[in-house]
Design an enzyme around this catalytic site. Structure first.
Site, PDB file in Angstrom:
ATOM      1  N   HIS A   1      76.540 -69.398 113.332  1.00  0.00           N
ATOM      2  CA  HIS A   1      76.327 -67.416 113.005  1.00  0.00           C
ATOM      3  C   HIS A   1      75.671 -67.246 113.873  1.00  0.00           C
ATOM      4  CE1 HIS A   1      76.653 -63.663 111.303  1.00  0.00           C
ATOM      5  NE2 HIS A   1      74.777 -63.701 112.148  1.00  0.00           N
TER       6      HIS A   1
ATOM      7  N   LYS B   1      75.931 -74.203 110.694  1.00  0.00           N
ATOM      8  CA  LYS B   1      77.153 -73.471 109.382  1.00  0.00           C
ATOM      9  C   LYS B   1      76.872 -74.623 108.837  1.00  0.00           C
ATOM     10  CE  LYS B   1      79.249 -69.388 110.943  1.00  0.00           C
ATOM     11  NZ  LYS B   1      80.870 -68.608 111.622  1.00  0.00           N
TER      12      LYS B   1
ATOM     13  N   ASN C   1      83.173 -72.792 114.017  1.00  0.00           N
ATOM     14  CA  ASN C   1      82.793 -73.018 115.370  1.00  0.00           C
ATOM     15  C   ASN C   1      81.425 -72.847 115.252  1.00  0.00           C
ATOM     16  OD1 ASN C   1      82.005 -70.505 113.733  1.00  0.00           O
ATOM     17  ND2 ASN C   1      82.619 -69.081 115.482  1.00  0.00           N
TER      18      ASN C   1
ATOM     19  N   TYR D   1      79.546 -62.303 105.323  1.00  0.00           N
ATOM     20  CA  TYR D   1      80.711 -61.439 106.284  1.00  0.00           C
ATOM     21  C   TYR D   1      81.626 -60.163 105.578  1.00  0.00           C
ATOM     22  CZ  TYR D   1      80.628 -65.208 109.229  1.00  0.00           C
ATOM     23  OH  TYR D   1      79.673 -65.727 109.941  1.00  0.00           O
TER      24      TYR D   1
ATOM     25  N   GLU E   1      70.674 -59.201 107.782  1.00  0.00           N
ATOM     26  CA  GLU E   1      70.626 -60.983 107.367  1.00  0.00           C
ATOM     27  C   GLU E   1      69.932 -61.307 107.385  1.00  0.00           C
ATOM     28  OE1 GLU E   1      72.978 -61.491 111.229  1.00  0.00           O
ATOM     29  OE2 GLU E   1      75.550 -60.834 110.263  1.00  0.00           O
TER      30      GLU E   1
HETATM   31  N1  UDP Z   1      86.716 -65.983 112.570  1.00  0.00           N
HETATM   32  C1  UDP Z   1      87.740 -66.964 112.096  1.00  0.00           C
HETATM   33  N2  UDP Z   1      89.141 -66.161 112.750  1.00  0.00           N
HETATM   34  C2  UDP Z   1      89.037 -65.286 113.767  1.00  0.00           C
HETATM   35  C3  UDP Z   1      87.608 -65.380 113.832  1.00  0.00           C
HETATM   36  C4  UDP Z   1      86.443 -65.125 113.375  1.00  0.00           C
HETATM   37  O1  UDP Z   1      88.022 -67.517 111.500  1.00  0.00           O
HETATM   38  O2  UDP Z   1      89.753 -64.801 114.289  1.00  0.00           O
HETATM   39  C5  UDP Z   1      85.124 -66.453 111.632  1.00  0.00           C
HETATM   40  C6  UDP Z   1      84.618 -67.388 112.815  1.00  0.00           C
HETATM   41  O3  UDP Z   1      83.889 -68.142 111.547  1.00  0.00           O
HETATM   42  C7  UDP Z   1      83.724 -65.977 113.654  1.00  0.00           C
HETATM   43  C8  UDP Z   1      83.301 -65.339 111.907  1.00  0.00           C
HETATM   44  O4  UDP Z   1      84.907 -64.669 110.936  1.00  0.00           O
HETATM   45  O5  UDP Z   1      82.328 -66.916 113.733  1.00  0.00           O
HETATM   46  C9  UDP Z   1      82.712 -64.201 112.330  1.00  0.00           C
HETATM   47  O6  UDP Z   1      83.535 -63.734 113.098  1.00  0.00           O
HETATM   48  P1  UDP Z   1      82.906 -62.120 113.797  1.00  0.00           P
HETATM   49  O7  UDP Z   1      84.051 -61.378 114.915  1.00  0.00           O
HETATM   50  O8  UDP Z   1      81.990 -61.557 113.960  1.00  0.00           O
HETATM   51  O9  UDP Z   1      82.148 -63.786 114.981  1.00  0.00           O
HETATM   52  P2  UDP Z   1      81.065 -64.038 115.694  1.00  0.00           P
HETATM   53  O10 UDP Z   1      80.033 -62.287 115.485  1.00  0.00           O
HETATM   54  O11 UDP Z   1      80.409 -65.171 115.389  1.00  0.00           O
HETATM   55  O12 UDP Z   1      81.116 -64.633 117.251  1.00  0.00           O
HETATM   56 MG    MG Z   2      79.870 -61.787 114.423  1.00  0.00          MG
END
Ligand code: UDP
Ligand code: MG
Length: 150
Positions: free
Chosen positions: A117, A11, A114, A51, A128
């Protein structure tokens, strides 16, 4: 041998902080191989589509802003169980809960920054990869006999 593909994206924070090589190193040293890679400024529509499943979440608008805020590195990594193992390399969504030794556990703190992805299932990886690499993938196959028994 059944080889999976997973979509991994560094990211904007990861690119800006100079952690591209660190992430690539971790996938390479495990034994996965790089099928596609590009540095890309992300159009808003692409971030929104990527997303789309999270559209109803309160953090969705901020998440889209985050992804369009600077270039990302989009990659496809291939190998045995690359989807589930890729998620282990990345660590839990909330970096404060990610184990040390994972990318998120080692390099970040906030869930909204974080760093990386990774696809969460083989089906989402397919979706994707098609979204981010509509032009198709390169044909990189390293010497697999040094990674796999058969
Ligand atoms: N995210 C966020 N706040 C939250 C949960 C998720 O900003 O409370 C963001 C975070 O960058 C995350 C992304 O949304 O990586 C996608 O969420 P997902 O639950 O798919 O997590 P991932 O698959 O990336 O672990
Ligand atoms: Mg995810």
């Amino acid at each position: 041998m059944s080889l999976e593909q997973t979509f991994i994206m560094i990211k904007p924070d990861g690119v800006a902080r100079g952690l591209v090589g660190e992430v690539i190193k971790r996938f390479e040293q495990k034994g996965y191989y790089l099928r596609a890679l590009k540095l890309k400024n992300v159009e808003r529509e692409l971030a929104e589509e990527h997303y789309v499943d999270l559209k109803s979440k309160p953090f969705y608008p901020g998440l889209v802003e985050y992804i369009v805020s600077g270039p990302v590195v989009a990659m496809v990594w291939e190998g045995k169980q690359s989807v589930v193992t890729g998620r282990k390399i990345i660590g839990a969504t909330n970096p404060l809960q990610s184990e040390p030794g994972t990318v998120r556990g080692d390099f970040c703190i906030d869930v909204g920054r974080n760093l990386i992805h990774g696809s969460d299932a083989v089906e989402s990886a397919k979706r994707e990869i098609a979204l981010w690499f509509p032009e198709g993938l390169s044909n990189n196959k390293p010497f697999l006999k040094w990674i796999y028994e058969s």
